[in-house]
Design a protein around this motif. Sequence first.
Motif, mmCIF file in Angstrom:
data_model
loop_
_atom_site.group_PDB
_atom_site.id
_atom_site.type_symbol
_atom_site.label_atom_id
_atom_site.label_comp_id
_atom_site.label_asym_id
_atom_site.label_seq_id
_atom_site.Cartn_x
_atom_site.Cartn_y
_atom_site.Cartn_z
ATOM 1 N N TYR A 62 0.827 -1.218 0.000
ATOM 2 C CA TYR A 62 0.000 0.000 0.000
ATOM 3 C C TYR A 62 0.860 1.268 0.000
ATOM 4 O O TYR A 62 0.651 2.184 -0.794
ATOM 5 N N HIS A 63 1.846 1.305 0.885
ATOM 6 C CA HIS A 63 2.627 2.543 1.028
ATOM 7 C C HIS A 63 3.613 2.781 -0.111
ATOM 8 O O HIS A 63 4.239 3.848 -0.164
ATOM 9 N N GLU A 79 -7.687 -3.833 -3.739
ATOM 10 C CA GLU A 79 -6.987 -4.872 -2.960
ATOM 11 C C GLU A 79 -6.098 -4.247 -1.883
ATOM 12 O O GLU A 79 -6.074 -4.700 -0.741
ATOM 13 N N LEU A 80 -5.367 -3.207 -2.277
ATOM 14 C CA LEU A 80 -4.470 -2.548 -1.324
ATOM 15 C C LEU A 80 -5.275 -1.855 -0.220
ATOM 16 O O LEU A 80 -4.916 -1.922 0.957
ATOM 17 N N PHE A 81 -6.370 -1.203 -0.612
ATOM 18 C CA PHE A 81 -7.228 -0.507 0.348
ATOM 19 C C PHE A 81 -7.834 -1.512 1.340
ATOM 20 O O PHE A 81 -7.828 -1.299 2.547
ATOM 21 N N ASN A 82 -8.342 -2.626 0.784
ATOM 22 C CA ASN A 82 -8.991 -3.624 1.634
ATOM 23 C C ASN A 82 -8.036 -4.206 2.676
ATOM 24 O O ASN A 82 -8.429 -4.478 3.802
ATOM 25 N N LYS A 83 -6.795 -4.395 2.278
ATOM 26 C CA LYS A 83 -5.809 -4.915 3.239
ATOM 27 C C LYS A 83 -5.620 -3.943 4.396
ATOM 28 O O LYS A 83 -5.488 -4.344 5.547
ATOM 29 N N GLU A 84 -5.618 -2.644 4.068
ATOM 30 C CA GLU A 84 -5.464 -1.629 5.119
ATOM 31 C C GLU A 84 -6.668 -1.636 6.049
ATOM 32 O O GLU A 84 -6.517 -1.488 7.266
ATOM 33 N N VAL A 133 -9.144 -3.168 11.297
ATOM 34 C CA VAL A 133 -10.131 -3.926 12.088
ATOM 35 C C VAL A 133 -9.407 -4.896 13.031
ATOM 36 O O VAL A 133 -9.765 -5.013 14.204
ATOM 37 N N ALA A 134 -8.388 -5.550 12.513
ATOM 38 C CA ALA A 134 -7.638 -6.515 13.334
ATOM 39 C C ALA A 134 -7.023 -5.837 14.545
ATOM 40 O O ALA A 134 -7.003 -6.397 15.651
ATOM 41 N N VAL A 168 -13.847 -11.089 7.466
ATOM 42 C CA VAL A 168 -14.484 -11.304 6.157
ATOM 43 C C VAL A 168 -15.221 -10.028 5.749
ATOM 44 O O VAL A 168 -15.940 -9.442 6.566
ATOM 45 N N ARG A 169 -15.025 -9.598 4.523
ATOM 46 C CA ARG A 169 -15.729 -8.415 4.018
ATOM 47 C C ARG A 169 -17.120 -8.837 3.554
ATOM 48 O O ARG A 169 -17.256 -9.695 2.694
#
Lengths: 62, 405
Positions: free
Chosen positions: A38-39, B257-262, B267-268, B277-278
Amino acid sequence: MIAIAIILGINTGISVALYFVSSALKKSNDLGNTEAKYHDFADSFVRFDVRKDKVNRNLYRF
Amino acid sequence: MWEGKILDNSVPHMKYDASGQGVTLHCPGCGAALVFDPVSGKMLCESCGNMYSAGELGFENRFTADEEDTMECNVYKCRSCGAELNVSDNTCSTFCAYCGQPTVVFDRVATMKKPQFIIPFSITKEQAVSLLRSKVNAGKCVPKEVKEFSIDRVVGIYVPFWLFDMDYSDKQLLSGEVGSGKYAHKYYYYREGSTHFSNMTLDASRQLNDESSKRLEPYMTGALLPFKADYLSGFYSDRYDVENYELQRAAVRRAGELFNKEVETDVAKSGNVHNIVRLKGNPRANINDIKYALLPAWFLTFRYKDVPYTMLVNGQTGKVVGGLPYDKTSQAIKFSMIFALVTPLASIIYYYILNYFGFDEIRPAFLILGLTAALWCKAFKNMRDIKTSNKLSSAKEIASYSKNR
C-alpha cells in the motif's frame, strides 16, 4: 491401535519432510517473490471518516 | 556502418541515422557513440572514457514531454517469437532479449508515443550480475553448477508502464472473530474511509508477463524524471502495446486490494480480531491522471542443463526476481532422510498417546491430522510458488507469452 499410529506417523513424516524441503527451497530459490505494498503507492494512511466496532449488521444496508 | 549527419548547429553532437530519423549522440572528442552511464548519470564514451552531461552536449530538455508527443525509434523484430524491440540509437540488436534467439532483424522505423517520464538505470550491468551472483551463492538448495554459472547475456530494457493517480474511497461492513475455541465471538465492524494513490504502476507490455513485472516492483517513483531520449542510449526500450484504458479496471482492482488490506489491518488492530471477512462494500474510484513512463530492468540469462533461465533485476533498486533451478535428486534425498527420521519417531509417540487416551477417544487423532493438514497446505503453497517462479524464469515460457501477442 498400532496401525493407526503408523498411518498417522507416515502422514506426519510426509508432511513434515515436504514442509521443510519446500520451505528451504522457497527461501533459497524463489527470488523476489513479493509485490508492492500500500505505502509504495500512497503517501498517507487511509483516512477513516467512520470507524465503528461491534455494530448491528442489520443497520448497514448499502 | 552507421553514417550520420549533423542535425543542426545548436546540437552539434546529435546525429540522425541513415534513414534520417533515429537519433544518436556522439562523443565530441573521438566521435564514437555515447551511452548513458547509470553510475554518473552522464553520457559515457566507451571508446575514450570521457563523460558529458546532457547540458554539455546541448541536448538538455530537447525531448521532454512538453515539446513533442511522439518520437522515432528503430524497431527490431524477432522471427522466432514475434517480439518487437525498440532501439533508440545505433545499438544494433543481435538477439531477442525475450527468447534469446539470434533471429532478430531490423523491421522499420516507427513513431511511438513518447514517454512522459523515465527512471534511468541506477544499477549497472556489473552490479546486476553481482547482485544475482550473491543471491545464487547464498542459496542453500542451488546446484553447484548453477552457482558457477556464466552469464549468456545481459540486457538492459526500459519496460513501459502506465502510472495511475487515483482517489479511492469505500464503506465496508466486515465480520470478525474475537477469542478462540468455544470462547470465540463473531462481531461486525463498519469502516468508511478514503485515500489517494499516486503513480500506481501497471505494466503496459504484453511481452513481459504481469507476474514478472509485479515482482519487479516497487519502483521508487519519487525518482521519476521527465523523459529524455539520451537515457535510452545503450539500452533497449520496449514499446507499450496495452492502451491505458485497457488497464483502468485492473488499476481500480489493484487499488481496491491494497485498500482492503489496510481496512482489514485496521479492524484486526481494534481488538485482536481474526478471521475477518468483508460482507458489503461500496467502493468508488476516480482516476485523476494516467502517465506513461519507462522503468528500468536487467534481463540476465544463464543456462542449466541446456535450459535457459532468465532472471530479472530491478534497474533502480537492484531487487532480483526469478526462480532458480534446483536438483530434484538431491531434494528427493533430503525428503527421504527427513521422512525416515520423523516417521518412526512420530509413530512411537502417537502409539503412546493413543494408548493413553484409549481406543474410543478419537480426538487426539483428529488433532494430529489437523496439525499435519496445516503443514500440507503450507508445503503445497511453497511448491506452487517455486513452480511459478521457475516458469517465469524459463526463457521458453517468456517466448510462449510473446507468441500469444
